[in-house]
Design an enzyme around this catalytic site. Structure first.
Site, short mmCIF file in Angstrom:
data_model
loop_
_atom_site.label_atom_id
_atom_site.label_comp_id
_atom_site.label_asym_id
_atom_site.label_seq_id
_atom_site.Cartn_x
_atom_site.Cartn_y
_atom_site.Cartn_z
CE LYS A 56 -4.22 1.87 1.93
NZ LYS A 56 -5.39 1.59 2.81
CD GLU A 140 -10.32 1.62 6.75
OE1 GLU A 140 -10.14 2.47 5.86
OE2 GLU A 140 -10.21 0.40 6.56
#
Length: 268
Positions: A56, A140
């Site tokens: 990522k 998250e």
């Protein structure tokens, strides 16, 4: 690779995931005990694998020294809800908490991704008390219905198999499946009140049965074997016959009265 100790780097994220899971599961239990409706069906969590963090970071052009700020989902929590309305309620509850700070939110339910992905993401700052002191990390929190989660889990597996390059026919199938899952959520939302009422009745009946059986066992403890056996027989008759919640409640009240008397005699 910058030679960092990844085990140490991930420690606060691992701690945050465990703490958040406990807190959110406790919220569900508390609401149930208060006989309030809980928007939480169940909670899961994970810490991103090192390989996924690096992939990522490369995709988003995040420098290695900026991973803590640039990768916001190293610590991830997923809350499953029954209905879309539950997601809105859960988001409100998270915003109201004092043990974390909401930075921003991503609504992929009203604005689903082209693939069909639907979910509600909340990025929070969460303070972790480590052995070296307080550390604030990003986490998250994903809010999904069960249908959304089923679709996303399948899509993730297929994307991994094809390394993100899904064949056209699979993309088409997934898109249709996403719409079917969304229609399922809409249909369930139309009868939400009936579903919640039915679940509440089932939970109450289960709790009443547990109480009856526990109270009968208590009578045995107070040497009321004959009385306990009589109540056991009556319960068996009710359980084997037509479902009659009123008769079961009446039986429960009679058992509790007998148990109260037994306790008084035991204390005298």
């Amino acid at each position: 690779m910058d030679g960092r100790d990844w085990g140490k780097f991930l420690v606060p994220y691992e701690q945050a995931v465990e703490e958040l899971k406990v807190k959110l599961k406790s919220m569900r239990v508390e609401m149930k005990k208060r006989e309030e409706y809980s928007p939480i069906e169940f909670v899961t969590g994970r810490v991103k694998r090192v390989s996924s963090i690096l992939e990522k970071a490369k995709r988003l052009n995040v420098p290695m020294e900026k991973l803590e700020e640039g990768i916001e989902d190293i610590a991830g929590i997923r809350i499953m809800c029954q209905f879309v309305a539950d997601i809105e309620q859960m988001a409100d509850l998270i915003r109201a908490r004092k043990d974390m700070k909401v930075l921003y939110e991503k609504d992929y339910i009203r604005n689903n991704k082209p693939s069909g992905y639907r979910s509600y993401h909340i990025i929070v700052e969460y303070p972790v008390q480590t052995a070296l002191g307080m550390k604030v990390i990003l986490a998250e929190i994903q809010l999904r219905t069960l249908a959304m989660n089923f679709w996303a889990t399948i899509e993730h597996s297929l994307s991994y198999k094809f390394q993100g390059n899904l064949p056209e026919h699979i993309r088409d199938r997934l898109s249709k499946a996403a719409e079917a899952a969304f229609r399922l959520d809409e249909e369930m939302s139309q009868i939400r009140s009936e579903i919640v009422e039915a679940q509440k009745l089932f939970e109450n009946q289960s709790a009443l049965i547990s109480q009856v059986l526990n109270d009968i066992q208590q009578l045995y403890f107070y040497n009321r074997a004959k009385e306990a056996q009589q109540f056991q027989n009556r319960f068996s008759e009710l359980w084997g016959g037509k479902d009659d919640p009123w008769s079961l409640r009446e039986l429960s009240e009679q058992i509790q009265a007998a148990l109260l008397l037994a306790r008084k005699e035991h204390m005298s």
